[in-house]
Design a protein around this motif. Structure first.
Motif, mmCIF file in Angstrom:
data_model
loop_
_atom_site.group_PDB
_atom_site.id
_atom_site.type_symbol
_atom_site.label_atom_id
_atom_site.label_comp_id
_atom_site.label_asym_id
_atom_site.label_seq_id
_atom_site.Cartn_x
_atom_site.Cartn_y
_atom_site.Cartn_z
ATOM 1 N N ILE A 169 -24.366 12.673 -29.056
ATOM 2 C CA ILE A 169 -23.205 13.537 -28.817
ATOM 3 C C ILE A 169 -22.092 12.739 -28.152
ATOM 4 C CG2 ILE A 169 -22.372 15.513 -27.473
ATOM 5 C CD1 ILE A 169 -25.152 16.788 -27.897
ATOM 6 N N PHE A 170 -22.469 11.936 -27.178
ATOM 7 C CA PHE A 170 -21.472 11.164 -26.437
ATOM 8 C C PHE A 170 -20.754 10.164 -27.332
ATOM 9 C CE2 PHE A 170 -19.985 7.753 -23.677
ATOM 10 C CZ PHE A 170 -19.340 8.461 -22.679
ATOM 11 N N GLU A 171 -21.507 9.408 -28.120
ATOM 12 C CA GLU A 171 -20.861 8.371 -28.929
ATOM 13 C C GLU A 171 -20.007 8.968 -30.051
ATOM 14 O OE1 GLU A 171 -23.668 5.754 -31.043
ATOM 15 O OE2 GLU A 171 -25.215 7.277 -30.699
ATOM 16 N N ILE A 172 -20.311 10.178 -30.490
ATOM 17 C CA ILE A 172 -19.454 10.850 -31.472
ATOM 18 C C ILE A 172 -18.165 11.330 -30.803
ATOM 19 C CG2 ILE A 172 -19.242 12.870 -32.961
ATOM 20 C CD1 ILE A 172 -22.310 12.622 -33.439
ATOM 21 N N GLN A 173 -18.309 11.961 -29.638
ATOM 22 C CA GLN A 173 -17.144 12.571 -28.995
ATOM 23 C C GLN A 173 -16.260 11.565 -28.260
ATOM 24 O OE1 GLN A 173 -18.010 16.205 -26.858
ATOM 25 N NE2 GLN A 173 -19.373 16.968 -28.464
ATOM 26 N N ILE A 174 -16.736 10.342 -28.042
ATOM 27 C CA ILE A 174 -15.910 9.330 -27.395
ATOM 28 C C ILE A 174 -15.073 8.553 -28.413
ATOM 29 C CG2 ILE A 174 -17.514 7.376 -27.471
ATOM 30 C CD1 ILE A 174 -16.685 6.606 -24.689
ATOM 31 N N PHE A 199 -14.304 11.516 -18.272
ATOM 32 C CA PHE A 199 -15.096 11.548 -17.040
ATOM 33 C C PHE A 199 -16.048 12.741 -17.067
ATOM 34 C CE2 PHE A 199 -16.001 13.028 -12.785
ATOM 35 C CZ PHE A 199 -16.313 11.868 -12.103
ATOM 36 N N ASP A 200 -15.533 13.905 -17.396
ATOM 37 C CA ASP A 200 -16.366 15.107 -17.446
ATOM 38 C C ASP A 200 -17.463 14.968 -18.498
ATOM 39 O OD1 ASP A 200 -14.875 16.310 -15.444
ATOM 40 O OD2 ASP A 200 -13.582 17.402 -16.833
ATOM 41 N N LEU A 201 -17.128 14.370 -19.632
ATOM 42 C CA LEU A 201 -18.115 14.186 -20.699
ATOM 43 C C LEU A 201 -19.258 13.294 -20.236
ATOM 44 C CD1 LEU A 201 -18.699 14.787 -23.755
ATOM 45 C CD2 LEU A 201 -17.611 12.591 -24.242
ATOM 46 N N LEU A 202 -18.924 12.172 -19.578
ATOM 47 C CA LEU A 202 -19.959 11.259 -19.100
ATOM 48 C C LEU A 202 -20.762 11.895 -17.974
ATOM 49 C CD1 LEU A 202 -21.295 8.488 -19.203
ATOM 50 C CD2 LEU A 202 -19.572 7.663 -17.582
ATOM 51 N N TRP A 203 -20.095 12.560 -17.046
ATOM 52 C CA TRP A 203 -20.783 13.219 -15.931
ATOM 53 C C TRP A 203 -21.809 14.220 -16.457
ATOM 54 C CZ3 TRP A 203 -19.566 12.973 -10.451
ATOM 55 C CH2 TRP A 203 -20.243 13.902 -9.673
ATOM 56 N N GLN A 204 -21.384 15.063 -17.389
ATOM 57 C CA GLN A 204 -22.274 16.089 -17.927
ATOM 58 C C GLN A 204 -23.394 15.472 -18.766
ATOM 59 O OE1 GLN A 204 -19.639 18.784 -20.005
ATOM 60 N NE2 GLN A 204 -18.398 19.121 -18.170
ATOM 61 N N ILE A 223 -24.568 15.329 -37.096
ATOM 62 C CA ILE A 223 -23.321 14.684 -36.675
ATOM 63 C C ILE A 223 -22.192 15.699 -36.637
ATOM 64 C CG2 ILE A 223 -21.525 13.051 -37.410
ATOM 65 C CD1 ILE A 223 -23.767 11.168 -38.288
ATOM 66 N N ARG A 224 -22.110 16.566 -37.634
ATOM 67 C CA ARG A 224 -21.075 17.595 -37.637
ATOM 68 C C ARG A 224 -21.263 18.549 -36.454
ATOM 69 N NH1 ARG A 224 -21.102 21.040 -41.774
ATOM 70 N NH2 ARG A 224 -18.846 21.390 -41.660
ATOM 71 N N MET A 225 -22.499 18.918 -36.180
ATOM 72 C CA MET A 225 -22.767 19.794 -35.048
ATOM 73 C C MET A 225 -22.439 19.108 -33.723
ATOM 74 S SD MET A 225 -26.411 21.309 -33.718
ATOM 75 C CE MET A 225 -26.701 22.277 -35.192
ATOM 76 N N PHE A 226 -22.898 17.861 -33.570
ATOM 77 C CA PHE A 226 -22.709 17.143 -32.313
ATOM 78 C C PHE A 226 -21.240 16.828 -32.051
ATOM 79 C CE2 PHE A 226 -27.243 15.160 -32.446
ATOM 80 C CZ PHE A 226 -27.784 16.401 -32.139
ATOM 81 N N GLN A 279 -18.885 18.826 -32.252
ATOM 82 C CA GLN A 279 -18.200 20.022 -31.772
ATOM 83 C C GLN A 279 -18.829 20.679 -30.556
ATOM 84 O OE1 GLN A 279 -16.899 22.662 -35.234
ATOM 85 N NE2 GLN A 279 -18.357 21.332 -36.274
ATOM 86 N N ILE A 280 -20.098 20.408 -30.295
ATOM 87 C CA ILE A 280 -20.787 21.146 -29.251
ATOM 88 C C ILE A 280 -20.537 20.522 -27.872
ATOM 89 C CG2 ILE A 280 -22.941 19.821 -29.528
ATOM 90 C CD1 ILE A 280 -24.432 22.454 -28.916
ATOM 91 N N PRO A 281 -20.124 21.313 -26.889
ATOM 92 C CA PRO A 281 -20.002 20.794 -25.521
ATOM 93 C C PRO A 281 -21.378 20.748 -24.867
ATOM 94 C CG PRO A 281 -19.311 23.081 -25.604
ATOM 95 C CD PRO A 281 -19.620 22.682 -27.020
#
Length: 266
Positions: free
Chosen positions: A139-144, A117-122, A199-202, A204-206
């Motif tokens: 960033i979103f599709e990597i971290q999800i 939720f926080d990831l999508l909101w931000q 991709i490696r950077m994305f 890890q980065i918030p």
């Protein structure tokens, strides 16, 4: 035993759908109660204050009745963040639609997922604030990915743990390989240096630490190709929003890389 109760909650509108002649269904990703379908009666009436929230990507604080089964119901809305820029810009709209589509597909309804939720909101906040929607969506599709049961190692070489240098991705080892170990997988994906780097950077980065990012079209194209490989292999979903993005990008010459890459993580 069925339980109904009133609550105040933060939520993100994923999509709306007409229901009968004058009614509306709104799917909202709530932080406290997961994804829920809310029913709004007589939404067309001028005096129905809930008409104002019937827009995808809207983020707000809601009040409503939460039902453990079936539809839930909204009674009021407090502070809201209207996605004016996102809706009006075709590119921003397309990537926001892709992000909410991935969210809806990643896990079952009724299950709280506060981290996502926080990831999508931000992420939606960044798009509305004018950050390149391509970068935000990447960033979103990597971290999800972990929500789809996939946890690739993008940080260090799967063989030796190296974190510096040139990397490529290996399906065989479910992670990146440093240049010294490319020979360990003849079927590695042959990502470009730029795609691998970002991709490696994305991964890890918030979003909170995301500064100014400007990528040329060639880099974006390489990233899209690399991420599509991962999703095809690991996830296997084909969203209409992704198809639209592919069509949209086909009108852009991928070899036109006049814009230089810059990254400021200040």
């Amino acid at each position: 035993m069925r339980k109904d109760y009133y609550a105040r909650f933060d939520g993100i509108v994923l999509f709306t759908r007409k229901y009968r002649e004058n009614d509306l269904l709104i799917k909202i990703f709530t932080k406290e109660f997961g994804k829920r379908m809310f029913f709004i009666r007589n939404v067309q009436r001028a005096n129905n204050g809930l008409r104002e929230i019937a827009f995808p990507y809207l983020r707000a604080n809601f009040v409503g009745r939460i039902n453990d089964k079936g539809f839930s119901f909204l009674s009021d809305v407090g502070e809201r963040h209207f996605p004016k820029t996102t809706i009006q810009n075709i590119e921003a709209n397309a990537y926001a639609a892709y992000m909410v589509g991935l969210t809806d597909a990643a896990f079952e309804d009724f299950i709280p997922e506060d981290t996502l939720f926080d990831l999508l909101w931000q992420g939606l906040e960044k798009i509305e604030g004018g950050v390149d929607p391509t970068v935000v969506a990447n960033i979103f599709e990597i971290q999800i990915l972990p929500k789809f049961g996939v946890t690739p190692n993008f940080v260090s070489c799967a063989i030796c743990g190296e974190t510096q240098g040139n990397f490529d991705y290996s399906m065989k080892y479910a992670g990146v390989l440093c240049e010294r170990h490319f020979h360990m997988d003849e079927r590695r994906l042959h990502w470009s240096r730029r795609a691998s780097y970002f991709i490696r950077m994305f991964s890890q980065i918030p979003y909170a630490k995301l500064g100014t990012v400007s990528l040329g079209q060639q880099t974006k194209s390489e990233l899209r190709k690399a991420l599509d490989m991962l999703y095809e292999e690991y996830v296997g979903i084909h969203l209409k929003s992704h198809h639209f993005i592919s069509q949209m990008e086909s009108f852009i010459n991928p070899l036109d890389d006049k814009q230089e890459k810059t990254y400021d993580n200040s």
